[in-house]
Write an enzyme that holds these catalytic residues in place. Structure first.
Site, PDB file in Angstrom:
ATOM      1  N   HIS A 264     -21.728  -4.954  -6.710  1.00  0.00           N
ATOM      2  CA  HIS A 264     -23.211  -4.823  -6.752  1.00  0.00           C
ATOM      3  C   HIS A 264     -23.994  -6.118  -6.995  1.00  0.00           C
ATOM      4  O   HIS A 264     -24.911  -6.394  -6.181  1.00  0.00           O
ATOM      5  CB  HIS A 264     -23.583  -3.741  -7.886  1.00  0.00           C
ATOM      6  CG  HIS A 264     -25.127  -3.730  -7.861  1.00  0.00           C
ATOM      7  ND1 HIS A 264     -26.012  -4.443  -8.659  1.00  0.00           N
ATOM      8  CD2 HIS A 264     -25.920  -2.809  -7.163  1.00  0.00           C
ATOM      9  CE1 HIS A 264     -27.062  -3.845  -8.428  1.00  0.00           C
ATOM     10  NE2 HIS A 264     -27.037  -2.818  -7.265  1.00  0.00           N
TER      11      HIS A 264
ATOM     12  N   ASP B  22     -21.046  -0.821  -3.137  1.00  0.00           N
ATOM     13  CA  ASP B  22     -21.883  -2.007  -2.714  1.00  0.00           C
ATOM     14  C   ASP B  22     -20.856  -2.905  -2.130  1.00  0.00           C
ATOM     15  O   ASP B  22     -19.811  -3.113  -2.720  1.00  0.00           O
ATOM     16  CB  ASP B  22     -22.517  -2.566  -3.882  1.00  0.00           C
ATOM     17  CG  ASP B  22     -23.559  -1.457  -4.506  1.00  0.00           C
ATOM     18  OD1 ASP B  22     -24.633  -1.267  -4.162  1.00  0.00           O
ATOM     19  OD2 ASP B  22     -22.741  -1.017  -5.613  1.00  0.00           O
TER      20      ASP B  22
ATOM     21  N   HIS C 199     -22.504   7.242  -8.232  1.00  0.00           N
ATOM     22  CA  HIS C 199     -23.164   6.021  -7.993  1.00  0.00           C
ATOM     23  C   HIS C 199     -22.225   4.635  -8.594  1.00  0.00           C
ATOM     24  O   HIS C 199     -21.736   4.853  -9.564  1.00  0.00           O
ATOM     25  CB  HIS C 199     -24.212   6.006  -8.919  1.00  0.00           C
ATOM     26  CG  HIS C 199     -25.094   4.494  -8.606  1.00  0.00           C
ATOM     27  ND1 HIS C 199     -25.567   3.787  -9.842  1.00  0.00           N
ATOM     28  CD2 HIS C 199     -25.464   4.004  -7.716  1.00  0.00           C
ATOM     29  CE1 HIS C 199     -26.290   2.681  -9.568  1.00  0.00           C
ATOM     30  NE2 HIS C 199     -26.281   2.914  -8.098  1.00  0.00           N
TER      31      HIS C 199
ATOM     32  N   GLU D 220     -23.354   0.634   0.525  1.00  0.00           N
ATOM     33  CA  GLU D 220     -24.539  -0.085   0.816  1.00  0.00           C
ATOM     34  C   GLU D 220     -24.235  -1.441   0.926  1.00  0.00           C
ATOM     35  O   GLU D 220     -23.438  -2.169   0.274  1.00  0.00           O
ATOM     36  CB  GLU D 220     -25.383  -0.249  -0.698  1.00  0.00           C
ATOM     37  CG  GLU D 220     -26.643  -1.276  -0.730  1.00  0.00           C
ATOM     38  CD  GLU D 220     -27.307  -1.208  -1.945  1.00  0.00           C
ATOM     39  OE1 GLU D 220     -28.069  -2.232  -2.221  1.00  0.00           O
ATOM     40  OE2 GLU D 220     -26.954  -0.199  -2.881  1.00  0.00           O
TER      41      GLU D 220
END
Length: 270
Positions: free
Chosen positions: A81, A68, A37, A135
């Site tokens: 992020h 991200d 992550h 993402e």
């Protein structure tokens, strides 16, 4: 009309709205894949999330990595992020209010060498050696971000998947690049309540916009309590799943047993 017929019709409509894509084989390769992550990061050790050292560490240990992306003020795609820099740099300005050069001048986590990387820098560092789970963050030009991502990935040799909380972003990939495996991120209802719209929160948490995006997999909050929609997806449709953010080996073992993707931090790898 009887009450039972009405309930049957409601159930049929909700099932149609929540149904994912039918491309189950597309996700077969990803069963049990582990993604670090925001890279392998530990700020106590001087490695900040979503920075090049975090992604290089994940690459070197053979893990896929989740990251991200969003636009800067001058429309550069960077890996970060949060909407703003407050949490990681004590700066309340938003990423979209700063140019790339301005962002690059700001150290993250109090570490002078930790800077916001561009997507291109991350791609060059990973060099296709391990898969990416990308993402896309919502902003003022979502379709532009989708196009910019695909332009960047055109010459990239590695494997990647895309995901977003915004079903319209996921739908962009459905209609423009159907060959790309796409995922719908989802959290429990309380996580959507700051929008102030209870109906919208119910629909988003219940994945009732799937009829727009028809995602290939669902990425759900593994730590949420009383969270119905992942169970409905899993048992009603046998939807391929990804769990975030896994931080302990017990949870990781359960998710791996289900054949789901694991998005982990710390000891959450199995």
């Amino acid at each position: 009309m009887s009450i039972w017929l009405m309930l049957l019709i409601i159930f049929a409509v909700l099932t149609f709205m929540a149904h994912p894509s039918l491309r189950y084989r597309k996700c077969e390769r990803w069963r049990g894949e582990q993604f670090a992550h925001r890279g392998l990061h530990d700020i106590k050790s001087g490695v900040v999330e979503n920075t090049l050292p975090a992604f290089i560490a994940a690459r070197d240990q053979g893990f896929g990595m989740e990251l991200d992306i969003r636009f800067t003020k001058d429309m550069q795609v960077v890996v970060f992020h949060d909407d703003d820099l407050l949490r990681l740099a004590g700066d309340a300005r938003k990423v979209c209010q700063l140019t790339l050069d301005e962002l690059k001048a700001i150290p993250l986590g109090g570490i002078d060498d930790a800077r916001v990387p561009t997507l291109r820098e991350v791609l060059d560092a990973v060099d296709g050696k391990t898969p990416l789970l990308i993402e896309l963050k919502s902003g003022r030009n979502n379709s532009g971000l989708c196009r910019a991502l695909m332009d960047s990935m055109e010459a990239y040799k590695g494997e990647f998947l895309v995901e977003s909380f915004n079903p319209l972003i996921v739908a962009w990939f459905r209609f423009h690049t159907p060959q790309v495996v796409r995922g719908q991120l989802v959290g429990p209802m309380p996580s959507y309540r700051p929008t102030g719209n209870g109906i919208a929160a119910f629909c988003m948490a219940g994945l009732l916009a799937n009829f727009i995006s028809r995602p290939d997999f669902i990425a759900y909050d593994a730590n949420a309590q009383r969270f119905f929609s992942p169970h409905f997806q899993r048992f009603m449709f046998r939807t391929p799943m990804a769990a975030w953010t896994v931080r302990d080996q017990t949870t990781a073992a359960l998710i791996r047993k289900r054949g789901e993707m694991i998005i982990f931090e710390g000891d959450g790898k199995s």
